[in-house]
Design a protein around this motif. Sequence first.
Motif, short mmCIF file in Angstrom:
data_model
loop_
_atom_site.label_atom_id
_atom_site.label_comp_id
_atom_site.label_asym_id
_atom_site.label_seq_id
_atom_site.Cartn_x
_atom_site.Cartn_y
_atom_site.Cartn_z
N GLU A 201 16.11 10.92 -18.57
CA GLU A 201 16.46 11.63 -19.60
C GLU A 201 18.05 11.22 -19.83
O GLU A 201 18.79 10.95 -20.95
N GLN A 202 18.72 11.06 -18.57
CA GLN A 202 20.11 10.87 -18.51
C GLN A 202 20.24 9.49 -19.35
O GLN A 202 21.43 9.36 -19.89
N LEU A 203 19.57 8.47 -18.87
CA LEU A 203 19.69 7.09 -19.52
C LEU A 203 19.66 6.89 -20.88
O LEU A 203 20.59 6.36 -21.72
N PHE A 204 18.57 7.82 -21.64
CA PHE A 204 18.67 7.72 -23.01
C PHE A 204 19.66 8.64 -23.40
O PHE A 204 20.28 8.32 -24.42
N ALA A 205 19.93 9.73 -23.00
CA ALA A 205 21.05 10.61 -23.54
C ALA A 205 22.44 9.92 -23.55
O ALA A 205 23.34 10.16 -24.58
N ALA A 206 22.73 8.96 -22.65
CA ALA A 206 23.94 8.29 -22.45
C ALA A 206 23.90 7.49 -23.56
O ALA A 206 25.05 7.17 -24.22
N GLU A 207 22.85 6.99 -24.39
CA GLU A 207 23.14 6.21 -25.39
C GLU A 207 22.73 6.90 -26.83
O GLU A 207 22.65 6.19 -27.82
N GLY A 208 22.60 8.21 -26.44
CA GLY A 208 22.58 9.01 -27.71
C GLY A 208 20.91 8.88 -28.34
O GLY A 208 20.88 8.89 -29.69
N ILE A 209 20.05 8.71 -27.24
CA ILE A 209 18.69 8.45 -27.80
C ILE A 209 17.75 9.53 -27.42
O ILE A 209 17.99 10.08 -26.40
N SER A 210 17.05 10.16 -28.42
CA SER A 210 16.10 11.16 -28.30
C SER A 210 14.79 10.62 -28.07
O SER A 210 14.31 9.76 -29.08
N VAL A 211 14.23 10.72 -26.95
CA VAL A 211 12.94 10.28 -26.86
C VAL A 211 11.56 11.30 -26.73
O VAL A 211 12.01 12.30 -25.74
N LYS A 212 10.70 11.17 -27.34
CA LYS A 212 9.56 12.11 -27.09
C LYS A 212 8.26 11.32 -26.56
O LYS A 212 7.82 10.26 -27.05
#
Length: 284
Positions: A201-212
């Motif tokens: 979650e931290q990896l994607f959040a740092a790039e502003g990416i929301s993943v489901k």
Amino acid sequence: MNIEYLKYFAELAKIQHYGKAAQALNISQPGLSHAIKTLEEEYGVPLFQKEGRNVSVSSYGKELMNEVEEILDAYLRLEERAAGLRTEEKTVRIGSVYPLAPGTIPRMLREFGATFPFIIYNRLTPEIAEGLQKGKYDIGFCSDLLKSDELEYYPIRGSYIAVAVPKGHPLEKRDTVSLKEIAYYPQIMFSKTSGFRKLQEQLFAAEGISVKPVCAAEEIEVVAGLVENGFGIAVLPYMDIVRLHNIATIPVETSLWKSKFYIARRKYGIRSEQEDAFFQYWRN
């Protein structure tokens, strides 16, 4: 106190004859007489009294007999335990974090040419640290620096974030990928009970990416199995376990997460030559 002299005392008390006792002990009769005389001088009391050709234990000797037997029993247990330790010393006990245990550690042992018997235990870094300090493990492989003055540790390799994809996937041949590139593919995540879920979650959040996620699993081997069977791709810390699956791993371009693995042991301790050589081989 001479433990051998106490053995002589116990044997003479049992046989009650100097010649026969000396023969049973495989020593000379004068040697046995000297040992008993030395004990009597040390304790200041006669331990035996003559009865014709035989001897019997004096009242003073009888008083001391129980203590002598306890000392000899304790000494025997000590010798047996020491012999057991010498046997155990031949088996090297290795505590390893899970990412290294299935592949890296066996390959390291093979490359070194280890001929000593060993046992590998899967443990978390704090358990390895405690086990090393208590003498439960001889060598540890851990994922963090063990902040203890009792231990010495050296980095052996780094880790990195990778994306796991099934064979034949469009990204399979890439040298590196970005998180934004892989965000468009179905994502397999770790379950929220796994420590790796927060990292994802931290990896994607740092790039502003929301993943489901399309699905989730707690263990990395299950995640790898889901990737292998085409349920999606997964961003994860690279671990040797993924090599056991028919999947490809591509390094992800991110500086958010870096990790190192270490080899560790107690600074001081009794070690076999092979165990010490193995540690020195990999610390360099």
